[in-house]
Motif scaffolding. Structure first.
Motif, PDB file in Angstrom:
ATOM      1  N   ALA B 137      -9.214  -1.183 -14.894  1.00 31.16           N
ATOM      2  CA  ALA B 137      -8.397  -0.052 -15.345  1.00 31.16           C
ATOM      3  C   ALA B 137      -8.611   1.147 -14.437  1.00 31.16           C
ATOM      4  N   GLY B 138      -7.509   1.777 -14.062  1.00 24.84           N
ATOM      5  CA  GLY B 138      -7.598   2.992 -13.252  1.00 24.84           C
ATOM      6  C   GLY B 138      -7.447   2.750 -11.765  1.00 24.84           C
ATOM      7  N   SER B 139      -7.470   1.486 -11.341  1.00 22.32           N
ATOM      8  CA  SER B 139      -7.447   1.216  -9.900  1.00 22.32           C
ATOM      9  C   SER B 139      -6.061   0.856  -9.390  1.00 22.32           C
ATOM     10  N   ALA B 140      -5.055   0.879 -10.283  1.00 21.77           N
ATOM     11  CA  ALA B 140      -3.742   0.370  -9.885  1.00 21.77           C
ATOM     12  C   ALA B 140      -2.961   1.373  -9.038  1.00 21.77           C
ATOM     13  N   PRO B 141      -2.224   0.870  -8.049  1.00 22.48           N
ATOM     14  CA  PRO B 141      -1.317   1.738  -7.285  1.00 22.48           C
ATOM     15  C   PRO B 141      -0.060   2.022  -8.101  1.00 22.48           C
ATOM     16  N   ASP B 142       0.780   2.932  -7.624  1.00 25.84           N
ATOM     17  CA  ASP B 142       2.028   3.232  -8.347  1.00 25.84           C
ATOM     18  C   ASP B 142       2.850   1.963  -8.528  1.00 25.84           C
ATOM     19  N   ALA B 143       3.424   1.834  -9.709  1.00 25.99           N
ATOM     20  CA  ALA B 143       4.122   0.600 -10.061  1.00 25.99           C
ATOM     21  C   ALA B 143       5.254   0.276  -9.097  1.00 25.99           C
ATOM     22  N   HIS B 144       5.894   1.292  -8.518  1.00 30.20           N
ATOM     23  CA  HIS B 144       7.013   1.039  -7.608  1.00 30.20           C
ATOM     24  C   HIS B 144       6.585   0.802  -6.168  1.00 30.20           C
ATOM     25  N   SER B 145       5.283   0.788  -5.916  1.00 30.78           N
ATOM     26  CA  SER B 145       4.839   0.527  -4.548  1.00 30.78           C
ATOM     27  C   SER B 145       5.010  -0.947  -4.199  1.00 30.78           C
ATOM     28  N   LEU B 146       5.250  -1.776  -5.211  1.00 25.48           N
ATOM     29  CA  LEU B 146       5.369  -3.202  -4.955  1.00 25.48           C
ATOM     30  C   LEU B 146       6.599  -3.762  -5.678  1.00 25.48           C
ATOM     31  N   PRO B 147       7.768  -3.721  -5.048  1.00 25.04           N
ATOM     32  CA  PRO B 147       8.956  -4.293  -5.696  1.00 25.04           C
ATOM     33  C   PRO B 147       8.782  -5.796  -5.888  1.00 25.04           C
ATOM     34  N   VAL B 148       9.390  -6.324  -6.929  1.00 25.94           N
ATOM     35  CA  VAL B 148       9.321  -7.764  -7.194  1.00 25.94           C
ATOM     36  C   VAL B 148      10.752  -8.274  -7.316  1.00 25.94           C
ATOM     37  N   GLN B 149      11.069  -9.328  -6.600  1.00 18.42           N
ATOM     38  CA  GLN B 149      12.418  -9.900  -6.688  1.00 18.42           C
ATOM     39  C   GLN B 149      12.756 -10.195  -8.143  1.00 18.42           C
ATOM     40  N   LYS B 150      13.971  -9.849  -8.527  1.00 16.34           N
ATOM     41  CA  LYS B 150      14.363 -10.021  -9.918  1.00 16.34           C
ATOM     42  C   LYS B 150      14.223 -11.476 -10.366  1.00 16.34           C
ATOM     43  N   ASP B 151      14.628 -12.401  -9.508  1.00 17.75           N
ATOM     44  CA  ASP B 151      14.544 -13.819  -9.873  1.00 17.75           C
ATOM     45  C   ASP B 151      13.101 -14.221 -10.171  1.00 17.75           C
TER      46      ASP B 151
END
Lengths: 642, 247
Positions: B137-151
């Motif tokens: 907990a607390g070590s995560a980067p911003d959620a949008h720094s890693l896009p994930v293909q929708k599929d």
């Protein structure tokens, strides 16, 4: 039932200064425990939902020794798993004007000005970290074609800030926390006890130092000692017997803590959700929520005439009353939860309800199907329609759904300060089990946010500050342990010795009906006084006539239930007393005597802008301590949805 | 639809050491709108008042998501209704006069605790072996720094809907936990966040599954047929690929 007024609560321990700096200040001021010492400190965590699971995992990651308990067979079963809609976060990924301040503002207003500004601001701040954490854990949130996170809008907000994983957001977030917890179990920092139920707190030297639990397989009464105890045992909606809670949800952990000195905050604040599948018969064991999103396209109506028992399709348009559209022309079918719920109750009380027992209203999709086509409706709501048909056997494409309000969430809970510590030092309370952040009404998609904010981010800081002083806690007195074990044993012996002729469930059902009828969606002095007469009588009968078969030394589900029902009786009285003393209406607490000319909830800020924190008194006269609420940032206003 | 009278043949077993046996009960006036578990609640209320022990069974949310309930009904885990947990099964699918057989999950790695209650902690230990992404907990980067293909996100979600009920194991002639294990390996293995531990995860989880005494997969497909969440068999192929390439 009487009460006395005690000393007000002067200080909830939030730091001074601008609201946006308070949490940073608190974090910096918190004392740290060095890694070598953390290994020597033990924290007990009760419950493994979003709050308890995330707290136990995080404390384990930090290096504490954690002992975790749940009553289910696996920590993954906790009822957070059933949350459907989503989780709010002030990410402003849409650029639609959202901000931490706006989430803070919406939540304070949504809570009808009965929550603390300092706590709510912190919740909004931490919300952004929760999404980051969950995504990094692999929680499969809905995404757009560009690969970025999708959001939707939810009740009580004008921005799109709710992150979701289809209709199973709670499941996915809970599995994220569960997996983090299992990782710590494998690492040896967390010791997990499944199928264990907490039955008392051990308080020694004025501090919470352990718990008494029952091994639900062998019946063995065990004691576990620690340097701090965290309760994350969820809400108490099952006091109504029928609710959207899981069958096992109960108040025992927090109620026993209350009896050991933890104040109970705002017990009467209950949230009733308007769109649930109605009761079908006397055997009904629980109620199932249908997502609120259905009200976007469904039209709510009942027959105009009392006792009209014709099937829906035989009632002509002119003989239908679309009462929400009629009374609230500007919001129509989309009025907030409490208003929609109360309106449904009113038309049913008038004898215009539909379905078995007249306790239901129609939610009709015929217009939507005509307007959008059946395929479009199916695409939007197909899974919900299927769930409805599975339970009722009726096809909502062909006949209107029947819905009715049901108890869904309890905003009340054990009183905690800014550090989430109760009035018993060393006893922390997180998630739905505490009273803290939602005031008198919780907004949609905020329960998941609060549970995870408490567990991942707030508690691990504040419990560390407390544990930094562990050197001075002293020994745990043997007599304190024996006294707690003795009480637990006595209660079990008493339950087994009655050998009457009625099951605990039958009493629970009757208690639930009293609570629903007299302390439910609408309360009045008369109804609450009635409840306060009936509950003690029923409680007395319970202790004279309850039948528990089997023995303690085995898996005994009859015994488990009887113990929980006994505690619900005591809680129910306090809820009614709290509802009786709060003569104003606010949020989910609607007093018939306090409404506007249009029939809306009317607050009395001069008299009631406080948290009611109740102290247990063994002589049966609870003591009320008031914590005054002050609003420096959000101006107190009356809600209107006309 | 009027009420029904039914005969239940229920597995009763006092504890792990007891041999266990089928016991017959009559239940009358069963409403078609009752859930299967509510029908058992009514029977249990009667048993308690008569001084008998109620039939022990696991259940909690009663809305098909916690995964706690589960019994073999007329030989089929969760009953014959497809994509349905026991708690979501309703009595309208039965007929007046029916005899219904109710048994616990039967598998070497799921020992019976009492009556219809079994011990599924072996599932938790499979997750402990590697069913997670290591991110304190607390070590995560911003959620949008890693896009994930929708599929990929959607397919990961499909696998992640597993509720850990164990019906797959109960249905499998080999008592295999492959579908359960593969669902988690697939969920995490499809996401970019899950790549650093993908090999070690597959290896550790499969080895733990074997160590718990679950049988091997012979592709009978019984697991996916009874799965209340419809986890597809293709997840097992994916698990096998990840496991083999991890060596």
């Amino acid at each position: 039932m009487h009460y006395t007024v005690g000393e007000p609560i002067q200080d909830a321990k939030a730091p001074e200064g601008p609201v946006e700096e308070r949490w940073d200040k608190r974090r910096f001021a918190a004392k740290l425990v060095n890694p070598a010492n953390k290994r020597k400190l033990r924290v007990i965590v009760i419950g493994t939902g979003l709050a308890g699971g995330s707290a136990a995992a995080t404390l384990g990651e930090l290096g504490y020794q954690v002992t975790s308990f749940c009553y289910q067979d696996s920590p993954r079963r906790a009822h957070s798993i059933a949350a459907q809609g989503g989780i709010n976060a002030a990410k402003n990924y849409r650029g639609d004007g959202d901000s931490i301040y706006r989430l803070f503002y919406d939540t304070v207003k949504g809570g009808d000005f009965r929550s603390r500004e300092s706590n709510v601001y912190r919740l909004a701040q931490v919300s952004v970290n929760i999404i980051d954490q969950a995504v990094a854990q692999g929680v499969p949130f809905a995404r757009e074609y560009g690969g970025l996170l999708d959001t939707r809008s939810f009740g009580g907000a004008q921005v799109s800030r709710t992150f979701y994983a289809r209709g199973q957001t709670g499941q996915q977030l809970l599995l994220g926390a569960y997996q983090a917890l299992e990782r710590q179990i494998a690492a040896g920092t967390v010791t997990m006890h499944t199928r264990h139920e907490m039955l008392d707190v051990i308080v020694s030297g004025g501090r919470a130092r352990g718990v008494v639990v029952r091994d639900m397989v062998t019946g063995e009464i065990e004691t576990h000692l620690a340097d701090a105890v965290v309760l994350a045992s969820g809400g108490y909606g099952n006091v109504f017997f029928l609710s959207t809670n899981a069958k096992g949800c109960n108040t025992t952990a927090i109620w026993r803590a209350h009896r050991r000195g933890a104040y109970f905050g705002n017990p009467c604040y209950t949230q009733i959700h308007p769109t649930c599948i109605p009761v079908s018969g006397e055997y009904q064991s629980k109620l199932t929520l249908m997502s609120e999103s259905l009200r976007n396209d469904g039209r709510v109506w009942v027959p105009k005439t009392k006792g009209d028992s014709r099937p829906a399709h035989e009632i002509p348009e002119v003989e239908r009353d679309y009462y929400l559209e009629r009374i609230y022309p500007s919001f129509g079918n989309l009025v907030p939860r409490d208003i929609a719920s109360r309106a449904a109750k009113n038309v049913c009380d008038e004898g215009r309800g539909v379905g078995p027992g007249g306790l239901g209203v129609y939610l009709d999709f015929a217009d939507a199907i005509r307007r959008l086509g059946r395929d479009a409706v199916e695409k939007k709501y197909g899974n919900l329609f299927e769930m409805y048909e599975r339970i009722t056997g009726e096809n909502p494409y062909e006949q209107p759904m029947r819905i009715y309000p049901a108890v869904h969430y309890t905003m009340g809970g054990l009183w905690v300060d800014y550090d989430l510590q109760s009035t018993v030092p060393g006893l922390f309370v997180i998630g739905e089990a505490n009273f803290s952040d939602h005031g008198a009404n919780r907004l949609g998609a905020s329960a998941l946010m609060q549970g995870l904010a408490d567990g991942y981010f707030v508690l691990p800081t504040t419990v560390g500050d407390y544990l930094a002083g562990a050197g001075d806690f002293g020994d745990i007195a043997q007599e304190d342990i024996e006294e707690a074990v003795g009480q637990v044993q006595d209660k079990i012996d008493r339950l087994l010795s009655v050998q009457g002729d009625r099951t605990a469930d039958s009493f629970h059902r009757e208690l639930g009906k009293i609570m629903w009828d007299y302390c439910g969606m609408e309360r009045s002095e008369e109804s609450l006084r009635k409840a306060l007469e009936l509950i003690p009588e029923l409680k007395k009968e319970f202790w004279a006539r309850v039948k528990v078969s089997g023995v303690n030394e085995e898996l005994n589900q009859a015994l488990e239930r009887a113990g929980r029902v006994a505690d619900f009786f005591e809680l129910a009285e306090l809820m009614c007393l709290d509802a009786l003393h709060r003569t104003e209406s606010c949020g989910g607490h609607f007093r018939a005597e306090s409404q506007t000319e249009e029939g809306e909830a009317l607050r009395d800020d001069d008299a009631f802008a406080y948290v009611a924190a109740w102290e247990w008194n063994p002589d049966g006269t609870p003591v009320l301590h008031k914590e005054t609420l002050e609003y420096e940032y959000v101006k107190m206003t009356q809600r209107s949805y006309k | 639809m009027s009420t029904m009278n039914l005969t239940l043949r229920v597995w009763r077993q006092k504890g792990p050491e007891d041999k266990g046996r089928m016991v017959t009960y009559k239940v009358v006036d069963v409403s078609p709108d009752m859930s299967f578990l509510e029908m058992l609640d009514v029977l249990n209320d009667r048993l308690i008042v008569e001084g008998d022990e109620p039939i022990a069974f696991d259940h909690d949310c009663r809305e098909g998501i916690c995964g706690m309930c589960g019994m073999v009904i007329n030989g089929v885990p969760h009953g014959e209704q497809r994509a349905t947990t026991t708690c979501q099964l309703h009595m309208r699918h039965f007929n007046d006069g029916d005899t219904i057989t109710i048994e616990p999950w039967r598998a070497a790695a799921f020992p019976v605790v009492k009556d219809l209650v079994v011990d599924r902690t072996s599932f938790d230990r499979i997750i402990q072996a590697g069913g997670f992404i290591s991110v304190p907990a607390g070590s995560a980067p911003d959620a949008h720094s890693l896009p994930v293909q929708k599929d990929a996100a959607d397919a990961a979600f499909d696998a992640a809907t597993c509720i850990g009920c164990g019906a797959c194991v109960a249905a499998c002639p080999n008592g295999s936990a492959s579908l359960f294990t593969a669902a988690k390996i697939t969920h995490l293995g499809l996401l970019p966040q899950g790549q650093p531990e993908r090999d070690s995860r597959a290896k550790a989880m499969v080895e733990q599954m074997d160590a718990e005494g679950f049988g091997g997969c012979t592709n009978t497909g019984e697991c996916t047929a009874v799965c209340p969440k419809g986890i597809p068999l293709s997840t097992i192929a994916r698990m096998n690929r990840d496991y083999l390439s991890a060596k």
